[in-house]
Design a protein around this motif. Structure first.
Motif, PDB file in Angstrom:
ATOM      1  N   GLN A 146       0.806  -1.099   0.096  1.00  0.00           N
ATOM      2  CA  GLN A 146      -0.019  -0.068   0.085  1.00  0.00           C
ATOM      3  C   GLN A 146       0.889   1.106   0.036  1.00  0.00           C
ATOM      4  O   GLN A 146       1.666   1.301   0.946  1.00  0.00           O
ATOM      5  N   PHE A 147       0.618   2.119  -0.702  1.00  0.00           N
ATOM      6  CA  PHE A 147       1.515   3.545  -0.908  1.00  0.00           C
ATOM      7  C   PHE A 147       1.144   4.361   0.263  1.00  0.00           C
ATOM      8  O   PHE A 147       0.047   4.403   0.612  1.00  0.00           O
ATOM      9  N   VAL A 148       2.355   4.992   0.806  1.00  0.00           N
ATOM     10  CA  VAL A 148       2.055   5.913   1.844  1.00  0.00           C
ATOM     11  C   VAL A 148       2.376   7.130   1.438  1.00  0.00           C
ATOM     12  O   VAL A 148       1.625   8.135   1.530  1.00  0.00           O
ATOM     13  N   ARG A 149       3.501   7.510   0.814  1.00  0.00           N
ATOM     14  CA  ARG A 149       3.899   8.797   0.181  1.00  0.00           C
ATOM     15  C   ARG A 149       5.221   8.874  -0.502  1.00  0.00           C
ATOM     16  O   ARG A 149       6.014   7.909  -0.395  1.00  0.00           O
ATOM     17  N   GLN A 150       5.460   9.832  -1.132  1.00  0.00           N
ATOM     18  CA  GLN A 150       6.740  10.257  -1.911  1.00  0.00           C
ATOM     19  C   GLN A 150       7.664  10.730  -0.986  1.00  0.00           C
ATOM     20  O   GLN A 150       7.137  11.714   0.016  1.00  0.00           O
ATOM     21  N   ILE A 151       8.744  10.638  -0.963  1.00  0.00           N
ATOM     22  CA  ILE A 151       9.746  11.247   0.015  1.00  0.00           C
ATOM     23  C   ILE A 151      10.648  12.512  -0.700  1.00  0.00           C
ATOM     24  O   ILE A 151      11.112  12.179  -1.869  1.00  0.00           O
ATOM     25  N   GLY A 152      10.181  13.620  -0.331  1.00  0.00           N
ATOM     26  CA  GLY A 152      10.763  14.743  -0.991  1.00  0.00           C
ATOM     27  C   GLY A 152       9.991  15.118  -2.270  1.00  0.00           C
ATOM     28  O   GLY A 152       8.975  14.367  -2.481  1.00  0.00           O
ATOM     29  N   ALA A 153      10.459  15.922  -2.801  1.00  0.00           N
ATOM     30  CA  ALA A 153       9.854  16.207  -4.277  1.00  0.00           C
ATOM     31  C   ALA A 153      10.789  16.687  -5.073  1.00  0.00           C
ATOM     32  O   ALA A 153      12.040  17.093  -5.097  1.00  0.00           O
ATOM     33  N   ARG A 154      10.274  16.631  -6.476  1.00  0.00           N
ATOM     34  CA  ARG A 154      11.219  16.856  -7.789  1.00  0.00           C
ATOM     35  C   ARG A 154      11.229  18.693  -7.721  1.00  0.00           C
ATOM     36  O   ARG A 154      10.060  19.225  -7.721  1.00  0.00           O
ATOM     37  N   GLY A 155      12.576  19.085  -7.704  1.00  0.00           N
ATOM     38  CA  GLY A 155      12.676  20.464  -7.829  1.00  0.00           C
ATOM     39  C   GLY A 155      14.086  20.907  -7.412  1.00  0.00           C
ATOM     40  O   GLY A 155      14.945  19.947  -7.031  1.00  0.00           O
ATOM     41  N   GLN A 156      13.986  22.122  -7.150  1.00  0.00           N
ATOM     42  CA  GLN A 156      15.428  22.858  -6.536  1.00  0.00           C
ATOM     43  C   GLN A 156      15.432  23.821  -5.527  1.00  0.00           C
ATOM     44  O   GLN A 156      16.044  24.423  -5.089  1.00  0.00           O
ATOM     45  N   GLY A 157      14.108  23.413  -4.745  1.00  0.00           N
ATOM     46  CA  GLY A 157      14.082  24.260  -3.474  1.00  0.00           C
ATOM     47  C   GLY A 157      14.476  23.542  -2.406  1.00  0.00           C
ATOM     48  O   GLY A 157      14.967  22.523  -2.391  1.00  0.00           O
ATOM     49  N   PRO A 158      14.307  24.128  -1.090  1.00  0.00           N
ATOM     50  CA  PRO A 158      14.593  23.394   0.143  1.00  0.00           C
ATOM     51  C   PRO A 158      13.963  21.891   0.135  1.00  0.00           C
ATOM     52  O   PRO A 158      12.712  21.950  -0.002  1.00  0.00           O
ATOM     53  N   GLY A 159      14.682  21.027   0.467  1.00  0.00           N
ATOM     54  CA  GLY A 159      14.036  19.713   0.721  1.00  0.00           C
ATOM     55  C   GLY A 159      13.706  19.048  -0.577  1.00  0.00           C
ATOM     56  O   GLY A 159      12.980  17.810  -0.819  1.00  0.00           O
ATOM     57  N   GLU A 160      14.072  19.633  -1.763  1.00  0.00           N
ATOM     58  CA  GLU A 160      13.775  18.736  -3.153  1.00  0.00           C
ATOM     59  C   GLU A 160      14.932  18.434  -3.794  1.00  0.00           C
ATOM     60  O   GLU A 160      16.105  18.971  -3.786  1.00  0.00           O
ATOM     61  N   TYR A 161      14.849  17.577  -4.755  1.00  0.00           N
ATOM     62  CA  TYR A 161      15.946  17.120  -5.410  1.00  0.00           C
ATOM     63  C   TYR A 161      15.564  16.951  -7.101  1.00  0.00           C
ATOM     64  O   TYR A 161      14.572  16.565  -7.227  1.00  0.00           O
ATOM     65  N   LEU A 162      16.541  17.201  -7.923  1.00  0.00           N
ATOM     66  CA  LEU A 162      16.165  16.801  -9.336  1.00  0.00           C
ATOM     67  C   LEU A 162      15.952  15.121  -9.566  1.00  0.00           C
ATOM     68  O   LEU A 162      15.236  14.981 -10.441  1.00  0.00           O
ATOM     69  N   ILE A 163      17.323  14.528  -8.825  1.00  0.00           N
ATOM     70  CA  ILE A 163      17.106  13.035  -9.001  1.00  0.00           C
ATOM     71  C   ILE A 163      17.687  12.554  -7.865  1.00  0.00           C
ATOM     72  O   ILE A 163      18.859  12.909  -7.424  1.00  0.00           O
ATOM     73  N   ALA A 164      17.020  11.577  -7.306  1.00  0.00           N
ATOM     74  CA  ALA A 164      17.742  10.874  -6.152  1.00  0.00           C
ATOM     75  C   ALA A 164      18.660   9.693  -6.930  1.00  0.00           C
ATOM     76  O   ALA A 164      18.274   8.668  -7.289  1.00  0.00           O
ATOM     77  N   ALA A 165      19.985   9.833  -6.722  1.00  0.00           N
ATOM     78  CA  ALA A 165      20.927   8.735  -7.167  1.00  0.00           C
ATOM     79  C   ALA A 165      21.170   7.689  -6.355  1.00  0.00           C
ATOM     80  O   ALA A 165      21.378   6.753  -6.472  1.00  0.00           O
ATOM     81  N   SER A 166      20.722   8.014  -5.087  1.00  0.00           N
ATOM     82  CA  SER A 166      20.747   6.783  -4.033  1.00  0.00           C
ATOM     83  C   SER A 166      20.105   7.220  -2.734  1.00  0.00           C
ATOM     84  O   SER A 166      19.931   8.478  -2.457  1.00  0.00           O
ATOM     85  N   PHE A 167      20.034   6.327  -1.988  1.00  0.00           N
ATOM     86  CA  PHE A 167      19.457   6.719  -0.381  1.00  0.00           C
ATOM     87  C   PHE A 167      20.013   5.485   0.596  1.00  0.00           C
ATOM     88  O   PHE A 167      20.154   4.485   0.204  1.00  0.00           O
ATOM     89  N   PHE A 168      19.881   5.992   1.760  1.00  0.00           N
ATOM     90  CA  PHE A 168      20.046   4.967   2.873  1.00  0.00           C
ATOM     91  C   PHE A 168      19.202   5.451   4.129  1.00  0.00           C
ATOM     92  O   PHE A 168      18.924   6.692   4.104  1.00  0.00           O
ATOM     93  N   ILE A 169      19.075   4.449   4.909  1.00  0.00           N
ATOM     94  CA  ILE A 169      18.331   4.714   6.135  1.00  0.00           C
ATOM     95  C   ILE A 169      19.349   4.368   7.205  1.00  0.00           C
ATOM     96  O   ILE A 169      19.939   3.624   7.516  1.00  0.00           O
ATOM     97  N   ASP A 170      19.398   5.523   7.965  1.00  0.00           N
ATOM     98  CA  ASP A 170      20.058   5.670   9.390  1.00  0.00           C
ATOM     99  C   ASP A 170      19.397   4.905  10.348  1.00  0.00           C
ATOM    100  O   ASP A 170      18.421   5.818  10.906  1.00  0.00           O
ATOM    101  N   PRO A 171      19.604   3.792  10.878  1.00  0.00           N
ATOM    102  CA  PRO A 171      18.641   3.416  11.893  1.00  0.00           C
ATOM    103  C   PRO A 171      18.902   3.721  13.253  1.00  0.00           C
ATOM    104  O   PRO A 171      17.869   3.915  14.154  1.00  0.00           O
ATOM    105  N   GLN A 172      20.047   4.471  13.700  1.00  0.00           N
ATOM    106  CA  GLN A 172      20.091   5.210  15.002  1.00  0.00           C
ATOM    107  C   GLN A 172      19.586   6.309  14.996  1.00  0.00           C
ATOM    108  O   GLN A 172      18.833   6.426  15.933  1.00  0.00           O
ATOM    109  N   LYS A 173      19.580   7.120  14.140  1.00  0.00           N
ATOM    110  CA  LYS A 173      19.118   8.501  13.949  1.00  0.00           C
ATOM    111  C   LYS A 173      17.687   8.369  13.493  1.00  0.00           C
ATOM    112  O   LYS A 173      16.890   9.472  13.402  1.00  0.00           O
ATOM    113  N   LYS A 174      17.302   7.288  12.814  1.00  0.00           N
ATOM    114  CA  LYS A 174      15.976   7.173  12.208  1.00  0.00           C
ATOM    115  C   LYS A 174      15.674   8.213  11.016  1.00  0.00           C
ATOM    116  O   LYS A 174      14.837   8.881  11.127  1.00  0.00           O
ATOM    117  N   GLU A 175      16.561   8.491  10.330  1.00  0.00           N
ATOM    118  CA  GLU A 175      16.566   9.319   9.250  1.00  0.00           C
ATOM    119  C   GLU A 175      16.882   8.631   7.949  1.00  0.00           C
ATOM    120  O   GLU A 175      17.365   7.791   7.872  1.00  0.00           O
TER     121      GLU A 175
END
Length: 438
Positions: A146-175
């Motif tokens: 079941q879809f929950v949400r998109q993380i971030g948005a396409r763009g060049q503003g704060p919190g936005e990215y043109l393309i996510a080249a990679s990602f990782f989840i930090d389990p200690q910081k829960k980020e």
């Protein structure tokens, strides 16, 4: 002692040129992700210093004497693997899914009409969720699809990215940490934007309190990887062996597989594989990058004079192979040697115990034989502590069922009836085999 001598030479050759330096720039090619296009050496070992070998052997003899006096040494405490690509491609073997997994589940990703999931490049399970990178965007799903949400948005503003080249989840910081070529962006597990670090790079991984970033090692790049503090300061680096060779056609072009993944994680540690042609896998521990395994390409090693970005690559690249990604569990390395020009690949495993690799196949083609659901063979790309994970387009799954000789169990057969050409790409979750001693 002869075996020890060869081992020392091999390890020392892999440590060649590992200095503590600074600086980085990156030119990379992510257009295929934006468009949603989805597809799938042995250099002679450098001679070791004789003085080093003598000192090392002397130390080994001392340890050996200590061992005989009562201390036990375990051979596997310092494990090193050599994956022979020629040997792998010359051997075929069938692997049953029931030997490496307890369950297999096809997850149909249910999304709003405006969200289409295809070209999946990365899947990370976290708690009751699946985080997925597809076509340069990060999505959050429940494990039932079941879809929950998109993380971030396409763009060049704060919190936005043109393309996510990679990602990782930090389990200690829960980020959630999302990387694009010019910055790292941090989000909460819920998907709220937190902060960012500006830095040019291609891919990244987290090791202890440091961030490792990778550059595509073209001749114009001084370093192929760097470790950074969370404020972006360089701590250590891995030099690029082809830097400054001048072997080019006037362009700075990074030619990599669509499945290239220079970092992976296993057993709580980050590992640096590098991009397709790199032959040394390093275990990362903070700022340290220790040689862990060697990919012996043999006759398939791409010569320096034919490196991507040279005129020779376009003419002769088809003769050579790369390994765009690798992952592992306690028993195997999973990888797919790929033709550097055509993109054709073979799905392989390397058995850590027997020290041999092979193409995984049966009468229906390549992949792990699914004797749990009775479906088509499965190719696995991402390995975690809980799952081995693959992905397949809906139409490809249906075509495979028609072309092969399979006997799906009733529940899987019923699920197949609800899949069509418009179905989002499916996630294949294979729960890891549990030890009988647990």
């Amino acid at each position: 002692m002869d075996g020890l001598f060869l081992y020392i030479c091999r390890v020392e050759s892999l440590k060649y040129n590992m200095n503590m330096l600074k600086g980085s720039s990156i030119v990379s090619n992510y257009e295929s992700d934006i468009a949603g296009d989805y597809g799938s050496s042995c250099n002679k070992y450098r001679r070791c210093s004789m003085n080093y070998i003598k000192v090392f052997i002397f130390a080994i003899l001392i340890v050996g004497c200590t061992n005989r006096s009562g201390q036990n040494m375990h051979e596997n405490e310092v494990e090193f693997y050599t994956i022979d690509i020629e040997q792998c491609l010359g051997t075929e073997q069938t692997v049953l899914m029931s030997d490496i997994a307890d369950t297999v589940e096809y997850i149909v990703l249910k999304t709003p009409d405006e969200v289409v999931i295809t070209g999946i490049r990365q899947v990370i399970p976290y708690g009751n969720y699946l985080f997925i990178r597809a076509r340069g965007v990060i999505y959050k799903f429940r494990k039932d699809g079941q879809f929950v949400r998109q993380i971030g948005a396409r763009g060049q503003g704060p919190g936005e990215y043109l393309i996510a080249a990679s990602f990782f989840i930090d389990p200690q910081k829960k980020e959630i940490v999302v990387g694009e070529p010019n910055q790292l962006l941090y989000y909460s597990i819920e998907g709220n934007y937190l902060r960012h670090i500006s830095r040019q790079f291609s891919e990244f991984a987290l090791s202890d309190s440091l961030i490792w970033i990778a550059n595509y090692p073209g001749h114009w790049e001084k370093f192929e990887a760097l470790s950074l503090t969370t404020t972006g300061d360089t701590v250590s680096s891995i030099p690029n062996k082809v830097y400054g060779t001048g072997q080019d056609n006037g362009y700075q072009v990074a030619v990599t597989s669509r499945m290239s993944a220079p970092f992976y994680h296993y057993n709580g540690h980050a590992f640096y594989k590098g991009f397709d042609d790199n032959d040394t896998i390093r275990k990362l521990s903070g700022a340290q990058a220790t040689p862990y395994a060697f990919i012996d390409f043999g006759k398939y090693k791409l010569p320096l004079e034919y490196s991507p970005g040279t005129s020779g690559f376009a003419t002769y690249g088809y003769k050579y192979l790369g390994v765009p990604f690798i992952s592992e569990d306690a028993d195997y390395f999973f990888f797919a040697p790929e033709n550097r020009a055509t993109g054709a690949s073979d799905f392989c495993l390397y058995n850590k115990k027997s020290k041999c690799g092979f193409i995984v196949t049966d009468e229906n083609g390549q992949g792990i034989t699914d004797n749990i659901l009775g479906g088509p063979n499965i190719k696995l790309f991402w390995i975690t502590g809980e799952y081995k994970i693959g992905a397949i387009e809906g139409y490809q799954l249906l075509e495979s069922m028609e072309q092969g000789e399979y006997s799906p169990i009733p529940a899987f057969k019923k699920q197949l009836s609800g899949i069509n050409d418009d179905t989002n790409q499916l996630i294949i979750l294979c729960r890891n085999k549990q030890s009988k001693n647990k």
